[in-house]
Scaffold this active site. Sequence first.
Site, mmCIF file in Angstrom:
data_model
loop_
_atom_site.group_PDB
_atom_site.id
_atom_site.type_symbol
_atom_site.label_atom_id
_atom_site.label_comp_id
_atom_site.label_asym_id
_atom_site.label_seq_id
_atom_site.Cartn_x
_atom_site.Cartn_y
_atom_site.Cartn_z
ATOM 1 N N LEU A 209 -34.681 31.416 -6.127
ATOM 2 C CA LEU A 209 -34.539 32.160 -7.386
ATOM 3 C C LEU A 209 -33.328 33.083 -7.368
ATOM 4 O O LEU A 209 -33.065 33.768 -6.385
ATOM 5 C CB LEU A 209 -35.813 32.970 -7.649
ATOM 6 C CG LEU A 209 -37.096 32.133 -7.743
ATOM 7 C CD1 LEU A 209 -38.305 33.041 -7.938
ATOM 8 C CD2 LEU A 209 -37.017 31.107 -8.867
ATOM 9 N N HIS B 143 -32.551 32.735 -13.028
ATOM 10 C CA HIS B 143 -34.016 32.593 -13.173
ATOM 11 C C HIS B 143 -34.648 33.911 -13.619
ATOM 12 O O HIS B 143 -35.523 33.932 -14.459
ATOM 13 C CB HIS B 143 -34.663 32.208 -11.835
ATOM 14 C CG HIS B 143 -34.252 30.873 -11.320
ATOM 15 N ND1 HIS B 143 -33.540 30.723 -10.154
ATOM 16 C CD2 HIS B 143 -34.460 29.629 -11.793
ATOM 17 C CE1 HIS B 143 -33.334 29.440 -9.928
ATOM 18 N NE2 HIS B 143 -33.871 28.752 -10.906
ATOM 19 N N LYS C 181 -26.983 26.573 -19.183
ATOM 20 C CA LYS C 181 -26.059 26.007 -18.191
ATOM 21 C C LYS C 181 -26.361 24.514 -18.045
ATOM 22 O O LYS C 181 -25.471 23.694 -17.922
ATOM 23 C CB LYS C 181 -26.214 26.712 -16.846
ATOM 24 C CG LYS C 181 -25.402 26.053 -15.771
ATOM 25 C CD LYS C 181 -25.435 26.817 -14.484
ATOM 26 C CE LYS C 181 -24.854 25.982 -13.381
ATOM 27 N NZ LYS C 181 -25.838 25.028 -12.842
ATOM 28 N N ASP C 182 -27.656 24.191 -18.078
ATOM 29 C CA ASP C 182 -28.060 22.789 -18.019
ATOM 30 C C ASP C 182 -28.306 22.294 -19.441
ATOM 31 O O ASP C 182 -29.419 21.895 -19.797
ATOM 32 C CB ASP C 182 -29.324 22.653 -17.162
ATOM 33 C CG ASP C 182 -29.060 23.082 -15.734
ATOM 34 O OD1 ASP C 182 -28.131 22.559 -15.124
ATOM 35 O OD2 ASP C 182 -29.785 23.967 -15.238
ATOM 36 N N GLN D 279 -29.739 18.749 -19.854
ATOM 37 C CA GLN D 279 -31.156 18.734 -19.478
ATOM 38 C C GLN D 279 -32.010 19.320 -20.602
ATOM 39 O O GLN D 279 -33.013 18.736 -21.018
ATOM 40 C CB GLN D 279 -31.326 19.546 -18.192
ATOM 41 C CG GLN D 279 -32.739 20.050 -17.937
ATOM 42 C CD GLN D 279 -32.895 20.693 -16.582
ATOM 43 O OE1 GLN D 279 -32.840 20.008 -15.561
ATOM 44 N NE2 GLN D 279 -33.109 21.989 -16.510
ATOM 45 N N ARG E 234 -27.016 26.582 -6.018
ATOM 46 C CA ARG E 234 -26.083 25.957 -5.082
ATOM 47 C C ARG E 234 -24.953 26.895 -4.656
ATOM 48 O O ARG E 234 -24.253 26.606 -3.679
ATOM 49 C CB ARG E 234 -25.465 24.708 -5.700
ATOM 50 C CG ARG E 234 -26.455 23.583 -5.870
ATOM 51 C CD ARG E 234 -25.868 22.519 -6.750
ATOM 52 N NE ARG E 234 -26.880 21.610 -7.233
ATOM 53 C CZ ARG E 234 -27.156 20.445 -6.684
ATOM 54 N NH1 ARG E 234 -26.491 20.035 -5.641
ATOM 55 N NH2 ARG E 234 -28.097 19.686 -7.177
HETATM 56 O O1 PAF Z 1 -33.406 23.048 -13.899
HETATM 57 C C1 PAF Z 1 -34.159 22.879 -12.914
HETATM 58 O O2 PAF Z 1 -34.258 23.712 -12.001
HETATM 59 C C2 PAF Z 1 -34.965 21.606 -12.811
HETATM 60 O O3 PAF Z 1 -34.267 20.517 -13.330
HETATM 61 C C3 PAF Z 1 -36.370 21.707 -13.442
HETATM 62 C C4 PAF Z 1 -36.280 21.964 -14.948
HETATM 63 C C5 PAF Z 1 -37.142 22.816 -12.769
HETATM 64 C C6 PAF Z 1 -37.132 20.385 -13.236
HETATM 65 O O4 PAF Z 1 -37.298 20.082 -11.886
#
Ligand code: PAF
Length: 271
Positions: free
Chosen positions: A29, A33, A145-146, A149, A183
Amino acid sequence: MKIFKNRKNLIENISGLKKIAFVPTMGALHKGHINLINKAKKKTNKVLISIYINPKQFSSKRDFRKYPRKLNKDIETLKNLRIDYLYIPNYKDIFLYKPKNKIYLDNFSKILCGKFRPFHFKGVVNIVNRFLEIIKPKFLYLGMKDFQQLSLIQSHITQNKIKTKIIKCPTIREKNGIAISSRNVLLDKNQIQNAAKIYKFIKKNKKLIFYKILNKKRHEVVSELTQLGASKIEYIECVNLDKQNICKSPTAKFNVFVAYYIGKVRLIDNL
Ligand code: PAF
């Protein structure tokens, strides 16, 4: 904080709750987060965090092995933040669950990370869907950022008529501009400075990058980023944020999306 390793126990404990705010994570974290978690805490008084490093969304075993793991520290952080529920499933607990929804991936899954990381988004939507079916949260907190996704999870939710609202949270950055990511801890000082230079270059040259790519001069942008310290550019594209496809018009709302390596560490950003 109640910690659950078993989904049946979790369901028993939360099934009566109507307003759960859910923050899915893979642990390690960081400030990004914490920002999602603080926003979730402001929205409802029942916040549930998951920590699970999902093997199905990694394209290489090495990347999965190298992903930072900091469970004890994460638990301390979440206790200090006064989180109500933490779900830490293992592989069997989450993958023996039989989901009702079919995984839906729209065309946006075929470009950017989807092009270079086969099965990545299928793995992401698979795991997030399981969490949504098990937890049935009212709100789901995801970071911009994602962006890809987030957008693909949104299409899956809409297609399957899942009653969860995504709360989009802006990218949190270090003072030097680099997007906060789990990362980043894998980078040394010099590599961090290079990542910051790459951020600054993209931010300053958004329009120029757009025209270079449009005029088939992407190699010039790649060469610039390489000189700034990227060891490899996986992709660099301008994406129309409304249409979620490659941007062809300079007046459209677009971001530059990039995935690149510094040393062996893969970083993504969009700005
Ligand atoms: O963004 C992330 O950390 C991951 O892709 C998630 C949404 C927790 C799914 O594993």
